[in-house]
Design a protein around this motif. Structure first.
Motif, PDB file in Angstrom:
ATOM      1  N   VAL A  19       8.186 -24.258 -21.338  1.00 33.38           N
ATOM      2  CA  VAL A  19       8.347 -25.181 -20.196  1.00 33.38           C
ATOM      3  C   VAL A  19       7.297 -26.284 -20.250  1.00 33.38           C
ATOM      4  N   VAL A  56      16.925 -21.828 -21.271  1.00 36.98           N
ATOM      5  CA  VAL A  56      16.678 -22.100 -19.847  1.00 36.98           C
ATOM      6  C   VAL A  56      15.276 -22.683 -19.658  1.00 36.98           C
ATOM      7  N   THR A  59      15.113 -26.226 -20.915  1.00 38.84           N
ATOM      8  CA  THR A  59      15.851 -27.136 -20.036  1.00 38.84           C
ATOM      9  C   THR A  59      15.066 -27.422 -18.762  1.00 38.84           C
ATOM     10  N   VAL A  60      14.432 -26.385 -18.203  1.00 35.58           N
ATOM     11  CA  VAL A  60      13.586 -26.578 -17.016  1.00 35.58           C
ATOM     12  C   VAL A  60      12.445 -27.542 -17.337  1.00 35.58           C
ATOM     13  N   THR A 147      20.416 -32.710 -17.156  1.00 31.06           N
ATOM     14  CA  THR A 147      20.501 -31.271 -17.410  1.00 31.06           C
ATOM     15  C   THR A 147      21.572 -30.966 -18.450  1.00 31.06           C
TER      16      THR A 147
END
Length: 204
Positions: A19, A56, A59-60, A147
């Motif tokens: 992240v 995930v 992407t965050v 996104t």
């Protein structure tokens, strides 16, 4: 930040590092997402990381970075940029308020395509968030398009790294070469469009 540091951070801190690094990559384009994502894909074979968890997390991180740059664009705004053209620097650059307004209108008309496809182009994938904010492109539409584009990019690279296994660096090299070619092509296209715009403007 060198490749070894990136690899060490991901190896030690897992999803949190993904992240953080991807968010940073969005704000500072020179940090290569190809390295981050393909190495992450490889790590899903040798650590507790999973492919979908990594996608995930990446992407965050991408959306966090994009939203920060979008916010910077909103702070600048088309209105503030229009005031800038009245300054000495603005006059030296031969900017006009009509040019700024046209650019803002153009982005609002074509922004959907630019935001989505821009996520697949190095450097552009980061910088596209700033004009989106400046033109006050609808925030949730911006987040949705970002996104979707980012999710596709992350899915392809992480899965490629996973499938390549110990040869992930070879795959990374392929993506880097392809990204360079795409960036050069986009740069040439933009230069041609700008040249065409000023040619028509001068003739009129």
């Amino acid at each position: 930040m060198n490749t070894q540091t990136i690899m060490t951070l991901i190896d030690q801190y897992g999803y949190l590092a993904i992240v953080f690094l991807i968010a940073l990559e969005n704000i500072f384009p020179p940090i290569p997402s190809e390295v981050i994502l393909t190495f992450t894909g490889f790590l899903t074979l040798t650590s507790s990381l999973t492919v979908w968890g990594s996608i995930v997390a990446a992407t965050v991180g991408s959306i966090l970075g994009a939203v920060i740059l979008y916010g910077i664009g909103r702070l600048v705004s088309v209105d503030r940029l229009s005031k800038f053209v009245n300054t000495r620097t603005g006059r030296l650059l031969r900017l006009k308020q009509t040019d700024i307004k046209r650019a803002g209108d153009f982005f609002n008309q074509r922004g959907t395509i630019a935001i989505f496809y821009g996520r697949f182009v190095p450097v552009v994938r980061s910088l596209i968030s700033i004009p989106a904010g400046m033109a006050e492109f609808p925030f949730w539409s911006f987040v949705g398009l970002s996104t979707l584009g980012t999710l596709l990019w992350n899915t392809v690279l992480i899965n490629a790294g996973c499938l390549a296994g110990t040869h992930w660096q070879v795959v990374m090299g392929w993506f880097e070469e392809a990204s360079t070619i795409i960036l050069v092509g986009v740069t040439i296209l933009i230069a041609l469009l700008i040249g065409r715009y000023y040619y028509k403007k001068r003739n009129h």
